[in-house]
Enzyme design. Sequence first.
Site, PDB file in Angstrom:
ATOM      1  CG  ASP A  96      -1.941  -1.080   1.269  1.00  0.00           C
ATOM      2  OD1 ASP A  96      -2.058  -1.814   0.274  1.00  0.00           O
ATOM      3  OD2 ASP A  96      -2.639  -1.206   2.304  1.00  0.00           O
ATOM      4  CE1 TYR A 155      -4.835  -7.054  -1.853  1.00  0.00           C
ATOM      5  CE2 TYR A 155      -6.870  -5.778  -1.771  1.00  0.00           C
ATOM      6  CZ  TYR A 155      -6.151  -6.928  -1.457  1.00  0.00           C
ATOM      7  OH  TYR A 155      -6.760  -7.933  -0.739  1.00  0.00           O
TER       8      TYR A 155
END
Length: 248
Positions: A96, A155
Amino acid sequence: MTTTRLAVVTGGIGGIGSAICVRLAQDGHRVVATYHPSEQAKAEEWAAEMSQQGYQIGVAGGDVSSAEDAARMMAHIQEEFGDIDILVNCAGITRDATMKRMEAKNWDLVITTNLNSAFYVTKPVWEGMLERGYGRIINISSLNGQRGQFGQANYSAAKAGMHGLTMTLAQEGAAKGITVNTVSPGYVKTAMTDAIREDIREGIIATLPMKRMALPEEIASAVSFLAAEQQAYITGANIPLNGGFFMH
Ligand code: CAA
């Protein structure tokens, strides 16, 4: 009654993967969990622990982000265990960062590991499923593939892509006894969500209607349902398991 089938779960020794392996074994299936080659010792311990709990689950190592290694691993599983009837594409990682900070290498790594892997692993079993006229494929996507998530461009894109693959394979397999579905969990209590900075994680939980994360077993229950022989008419679906956080 459930016919015994051979199920392969990628990322099978991880948080959600382990629960899926246990549940499919409880359903009476033979199960093989795949793991990344760097986790061989962990996989052996995991298999021993499963055995102590009464589940004889096979393990196979392979890098699902590599087309060659995924093909090698799936060929090995088919030689050692037999024809694969149920495939759960569960392997996945996070890297992330906001768009401003996300490096191309982490975009590539997440797309390859989470999305390309589903193609690489499915490809070696697809033809056999077509020939035998039976298959159950379940792609583990994410809530964040359905609605995006701050800090997860890589993602979210990979997880959204998985459902595109699901819908196409569902059409290609429909007349051949193969169903292909996506399961989209929200936040699940695993090492992956434990890695979110605590204040951010607590903030996320506060926004969830149920004020708690899902348990891995709750995700496994949906996979078990879709993997059953009786579920012959659900295909191309994306089952949300997010505790009411996102509805569409
Ligand atoms: N919406 C809007 N703005 C937000 C935001 C949000 N959701 N989150 C943070 N911001 C803002 C912050 O307020 C901050 O604003 P200012 O610069 O004006 O102060 C700015 O964005 C930067 O935020 P951070 O301090 O969080 O930035 P960071 O660089 O330290 O961290 C991050 C970025 C790593 C992405 C961090 O925000 C994070 O971990 N977010 C959670 C991501 C997430 O949900 N991951 C899920 C992992 S589990 C999983 O993926 C499983 C699954 O399938 C669900």
